[in-house]
Design an enzyme around this catalytic site. Structure first.
Site, PDB file in Angstrom:
ATOM      1  N   ASN A 295       0.438   2.893  -0.628  1.00 20.00           N
ATOM      2  CA  ASN A 295       1.625   3.170   0.549  1.00 20.00           C
ATOM      3  C   ASN A 295       2.662   2.644  -0.078  1.00 20.00           C
ATOM      4  OD1 ASN A 295       3.143   2.905   2.611  1.00 20.00           O
ATOM      5  ND2 ASN A 295       2.159   0.980   3.566  1.00 20.00           N
TER       6      ASN A 295
ATOM      7  N   LYS B 170       5.605   2.760   0.930  1.00 17.87           N
ATOM      8  CA  LYS B 170       6.686   1.789   1.747  1.00 17.87           C
ATOM      9  C   LYS B 170       8.159   2.465   1.701  1.00 17.87           C
ATOM     10  CE  LYS B 170       3.645  -1.997   2.281  1.00 17.87           C
ATOM     11  NZ  LYS B 170       3.414  -3.331   2.869  1.00 17.87           N
TER      12      LYS B 170
ATOM     13  N   HIS C  34       0.772   1.285  11.093  1.00 18.33           N
ATOM     14  CA  HIS C  34       1.085   0.134  10.241  1.00 18.33           C
ATOM     15  C   HIS C  34       1.872  -0.799  10.783  1.00 18.33           C
ATOM     16  CE1 HIS C  34       2.453  -2.190   6.665  1.00 18.33           C
ATOM     17  NE2 HIS C  34       1.472  -1.509   5.959  1.00 18.33           N
TER      18      HIS C  34
ATOM     19  N   GLU D 109       3.995  -2.833   9.984  1.00 19.19           N
ATOM     20  CA  GLU D 109       5.483  -2.876   9.783  1.00 19.19           C
ATOM     21  C   GLU D 109       6.029  -1.930  10.702  1.00 19.19           C
ATOM     22  OE1 GLU D 109       5.660  -2.013   5.675  1.00 19.19           O
ATOM     23  OE2 GLU D 109       4.656  -4.161   5.163  1.00 19.19           O
TER      24      GLU D 109
ATOM     25  N   GLU E 261      -6.115  -4.005   7.901  1.00 16.83           N
ATOM     26  CA  GLU E 261      -5.098  -4.795   7.418  1.00 16.83           C
ATOM     27  C   GLU E 261      -4.464  -6.137   7.828  1.00 16.83           C
ATOM     28  OE1 GLU E 261      -3.006  -1.872   4.225  1.00 16.83           O
ATOM     29  OE2 GLU E 261      -1.831  -2.147   6.192  1.00 16.83           O
TER      30      GLU E 261
ATOM     31  N   GLY F 215       1.375  -7.869   1.389  1.00 19.54           N
ATOM     32  CA  GLY F 215       2.586  -8.473   0.578  1.00 19.54           C
ATOM     33  C   GLY F 215       2.811  -9.809   0.399  1.00 19.54           C
TER      34      GLY F 215
ATOM     35  N   SER G  17      -2.503  -6.831  -0.046  1.00 26.04           N
ATOM     36  CA  SER G  17      -2.708  -7.712  -1.410  1.00 26.04           C
ATOM     37  C   SER G  17      -3.970  -7.034  -2.203  1.00 26.04           C
ATOM     38  CB  SER G  17      -2.696  -9.231  -1.253  1.00 26.04           C
ATOM     39  OG  SER G  17      -1.450  -9.469  -0.611  1.00 26.04           O
TER      40      SER G  17
END
Ligand code: PGA
Length: 250
Positions: A10, A12, A95, A97, A167, A173, A213
């Site tokens: 991904n 991003k 996701h 985000e 996730e 991250g 991660s």
């Protein structure tokens, strides 16, 4: 039949089109593993050059987003049929985000899942709890709610072919990976939820990734778990380490 592992990067909001082509060249010989499906989920502007760059390899291209209408007056948006026509095969949906910064809720994500299938794309549907939710002990309740809402009305044949990515938000991250036990526990719970919603065959066939991660040093242990069928990889997908993650079994 055993489920095939699937490792997806991904990217991003990283990589300009020229950097994207360079990264594909760097990774080309590093991501060869016949036992693993490899996907690069890339920013919209990188799709066309990346499709071209991976031509002739086994790497598939995924998108990170699209809008739920096929075409029309939606300035700035990209549709699922546009992605399909450009050579995209997978698309990330839900996701954390996008849920957080772009306020995408489960009713909207449900429409996205249906639209992705209608356009012939395979969804990588993300779910995951916050640290607060984990500490409150409601992780599995929360994830079951996400899965049940996002897959509402989606037929078993489609679910059997899709990918779900677990996730935990606190692991994205942060360098703080879920323990192998935590990751396996939730992925197993997701499979049980699919079995309840559909049937044993669908639950056996759906591929469930862990994300948060994932690195060259933890991939082997995570992917060896019975209910973890690979990973959705953010930061580490932008460097040569991604090759080590794809070749976790070597
Ligand atoms: P990370 O991101 O690997 O950088 O934690 C994973 C993701 O957000 O998909």
């Amino acid at each position: 039949m055993a489920r095939r592992k699937i490792v997806a990067g991904n990217w991003k909001m990283n990589m300009t089109p020229s950097q994207a082509v360079e990264l594909c060249a760097t990774l080309k010989d590093l991501v060869k593993n016949n036992k693993v499906d490899v996907v690069y989920c890339v920013p919209a502007i990188d799709i066309v050059p990346v499709v071209k760059a991976v031509k002739g390899t086994r790497v598939k291209v995924g998108a990170e987003n699209f809008y739920i209408e096929d075409k029309g007056a939606y300035t700035g948006e990209i549709s699922a049929p546009m992605l399909k026509d450009a050579g995209v095969e997978y698309v990330i949906i839900g996701h954390s985000e996008r849920r957080e910064y772009f306020k995408e809720d489960d009713a909207f994500l449900n429409k996205k899942v249906k639209k992705a299938f209608e356009a012939g794309l395979t969804p990588i549907l993300c779910c995951g709890e916050s640290l607060e939710q984990r500490e409150m002990g409601v992780t599995m309740d929360w994830i079951r709610l996400q899965i049940k809402s996002d897959l509402y009305g989606v037929p078993a044949e489609q679910v059997a072919k899709m990918v779900i990515a677990y996730e935990p938000i606190w692991a994205i991250g942060t360098g703080k990976t879920a323990t192998t036990e935590q990751a396996e526990e939730v992925c197993k719970g997701i499979r049980a939820c699919i079995k309840e919603m559909y049937d044993a065959a669908t639950a056996k066939s759906v591929r469930i990734q862990y994300g948060g991660s994932v690195s060259a040093s933890n991939a082997a242990e995570l992917f060896a778990q019975p209910d973890i069928d690979g990973g959705l990889v953010g930061g580490a997908s932008l460097k040569a380490d991604f090759g080590k993650i794809v070749n976790y079994d070597k």
